[in-house]
Design a protein around this motif. Structure first.
Motif, short mmCIF file in Angstrom:
data_model
loop_
_atom_site.label_atom_id
_atom_site.label_comp_id
_atom_site.label_asym_id
_atom_site.label_seq_id
_atom_site.Cartn_x
_atom_site.Cartn_y
_atom_site.Cartn_z
N VAL A 119 13.05 -58.16 61.81
CA VAL A 119 11.41 -57.70 60.75
C VAL A 119 12.34 -57.43 59.26
O VAL A 119 13.41 -56.47 59.31
N GLY A 120 11.39 -58.05 58.29
CA GLY A 120 11.74 -57.27 57.10
C GLY A 120 12.81 -58.53 56.52
O GLY A 120 13.15 -59.49 56.58
N PRO A 121 13.53 -57.64 55.02
CA PRO A 121 12.27 -56.01 54.61
C PRO A 121 11.16 -56.43 53.71
O PRO A 121 11.02 -57.31 53.52
N PRO A 140 6.40 -58.50 55.04
CA PRO A 140 6.58 -60.29 54.74
C PRO A 140 5.88 -60.62 55.83
O PRO A 140 5.09 -60.40 56.11
N ARG A 141 5.09 -61.58 54.60
CA ARG A 141 3.72 -62.78 55.11
C ARG A 141 4.61 -63.54 56.44
O ARG A 141 5.46 -63.97 56.42
N VAL A 154 3.63 -59.37 58.71
CA VAL A 154 4.42 -58.88 60.15
C VAL A 154 3.51 -57.90 61.38
O VAL A 154 4.01 -58.09 61.90
N ASN A 155 3.38 -56.85 60.27
CA ASN A 155 2.79 -56.28 60.97
C ASN A 155 1.19 -56.48 61.57
O ASN A 155 1.06 -55.57 62.60
N GLN A 156 0.51 -57.52 61.46
CA GLN A 156 -0.92 -57.95 62.48
C GLN A 156 -0.03 -58.62 62.93
O GLN A 156 -1.10 -59.19 63.69
N VAL A 157 0.83 -58.96 63.24
CA VAL A 157 1.13 -60.58 64.23
C VAL A 157 1.82 -59.34 65.59
O VAL A 157 1.77 -59.38 66.65
N LEU A 159 2.75 -56.13 66.45
CA LEU A 159 1.64 -54.52 66.33
C LEU A 159 2.55 -53.28 66.25
O LEU A 159 2.36 -52.45 66.51
N LYS A 160 3.74 -53.53 67.36
CA LYS A 160 4.45 -51.92 67.77
C LYS A 160 5.01 -52.24 66.39
O LYS A 160 5.73 -50.90 66.44
N LEU A 161 4.82 -52.88 65.41
CA LEU A 161 5.67 -52.19 64.11
C LEU A 161 5.26 -51.63 63.63
O LEU A 161 3.88 -51.37 63.39
N TRP A 162 6.08 -50.07 62.52
CA TRP A 162 5.55 -49.55 62.42
C TRP A 162 6.75 -48.90 61.29
O TRP A 162 7.95 -49.25 62.00
#
Length: 395
Positions: A119-121, A140-141, A154-157, A159-162
């Motif tokens: 994930v990221g940056p 990112p997309r 990424v945060n919409q795929v 979902l546990k990411l914050w």
């Protein structure tokens, strides 16, 4: 086995292997932000004109040729793949093709996107206003599209990411802010920042393993503080008027709560009695010595000016003789008969002492009367004027 036999076997193996292609090495599947790439390293013995063939599969499907390997050329060592199910497990393999010959397949390890993607940056959008920093974290997309045709972040795929937002002043961590719902409408805020100071904002992904996340960092220098307002002068200009108003209000309250007692006035009868008891001071005439002689010698009658002038030296001489010697009660063998001046001197002393005692008694009597009047008026509470009527205050 003899050395000659070993040499013959090595020569035979070399002749058999000559013309065969060796498979690629270090084949691996990697995913970042759900974008999958297959990496490999060609064998050094592979010819420069060799091409590569890639296949993939999941747990339920057979090997599928990646005919439309995204972004790769015939001699590329990287191939982009698309896996639609982020919870499934995938494998991939690659082989070299050259001159109608093919090498053996080289397979990769398994990959699960939900677990193994990096994930990221993210991208940081910062806005500084009134020493408060607003940060919007833009992830990112991914290769997954919405129905509208745009690509999901990424945060919409995942979902546990914050993210955690860390604010550093130099190398010192000064603030840590949680950004679970960061968006353009609700950015994360950090404040209050110092003027003319360099700060750095760093992100730390939460909900995924630390080794699978990439941090973003952005630094900024806060502007210098504007010219300070003269707060001290303003506070003093407000404080002193308030202090004066407070003192004036306190004095007014004291006057309202504790008024001055009314002036005590003597009754008219007591005032007249006091005036009647007042004795005017003695007024000396033009010839005070003659008046004194008249007071001292009342039995001899009034003296004329010539007699007073003749009597004065005798009186002074008698006074001098009376002071020079002392005789007990005027009797004794050495005491001469007193003269007329000495007699006058003794009479003058006795009359002077009597006058002094009389004045002292009169003053004491007036003082006692005044005190009795004041005490009497204090208990009666009369409100007449204390001023003395028709005369000056004798005290």
């Amino acid at each position: 086995m003899s050395p000659a036999l070993l040499l013959l076997l090595s020569l035979a193996s070399c002749s058999l292997l000559q013309g065969m292609l060796l498979r690629p090495r270090h084949v691996r599947l990697e995913a970042q932000n759900f974008h999958v790439r297959l990496h490999w390293e060609p064998d050094p013995s592979s010819p420069s004109y060799a091409t590569y063939e890639v296949q993939w599969r999941n747990r339920t499907s057979s090997w599928t040729k990646a005919g439309a390997c995204r972004g790769n050329s015939s001699i590329s060592s990287v191939c982009e793949l698309y896996f639609d199910n982020i919870y499934d497990i995938y494998w991939a393999r690659v082989r070299v093709v050259a001159g109608g010959e093919q090498s053996e397949w080289a397979s990769s390890s398994e990959l699960q996107l939900y677990r193994d993607t990096i994930v990221g940056p993210p991208k940081l959008s910062c806005l500084l206003q009134d020493q408060i920093l607003s940060v919007n974290i833009i992830t990112p997309r991914t290769p997954y599209q919405r129905r509208t045709g745009s690509y999901k972040p990424v945060n919409q795929v995942l979902l546990k990411l914050w993210y955690w937002l860390h604010l550093y002043e130099g190398e010192l961590l000064v603030q840590q802010v949680s950004c679970e719902r960061s968006s353009e409408e609700e950015p994360c805020t950090v404040g209050q920042l110092k003027a003319s100071t360099r700060y750095c904002v760093r992100t730390v992904a939460a909900g995924v393993a630390r080794e699978r996340s990439r941090e973003a960092e952005q630094c900024l220098l806060t502007p210098a503080a504007p010219a300070g307002f003269p707060w001290v002068i303003a506070m003093l200009s407000i404080f002193f008027p308030l202090l004066l108003l407070s003192v004036a209000g306190l004095c007014f309250m004291m006057l309202q709560l504790f008024p001055n007692p009314p002036e005590t006035r003597l009754p008219r009868a007591l005032a007249e009695l006091t005036v009647a008891m007042w004795v005017p001071p003695l007024q000396l005439e033009e010839d005070p010595l003659a008046l004194l002689l008249q007071t001292v010698l009342p039995s001899r009658g009034p003296l004329s000016a010539g007699q007073a002038s003749a009597t004065v030296p005798q009186l002074l001489q008698g006074l001098a003789q009376d002071v020079s010697g002392y005789c007990a009660n005027g009797f004794g063998p050495d005491c001469p008969e007193p003269s007329q001046g000495q007699v006058l001197s003794r009479e003058f002393k006795s009359q002077t002492t009597f006058t002094k005692n009389t004045l002292v008694q009169i003053s004491s009597a007036k003082l006692n009367v005044h005190q009795e009047v004041l005490w009497l008026q204090f208990w009666q509470g009369d409100e007449r004027d204390l001023s003395w009527e028709g005369s000056d205050n004798p005290f």
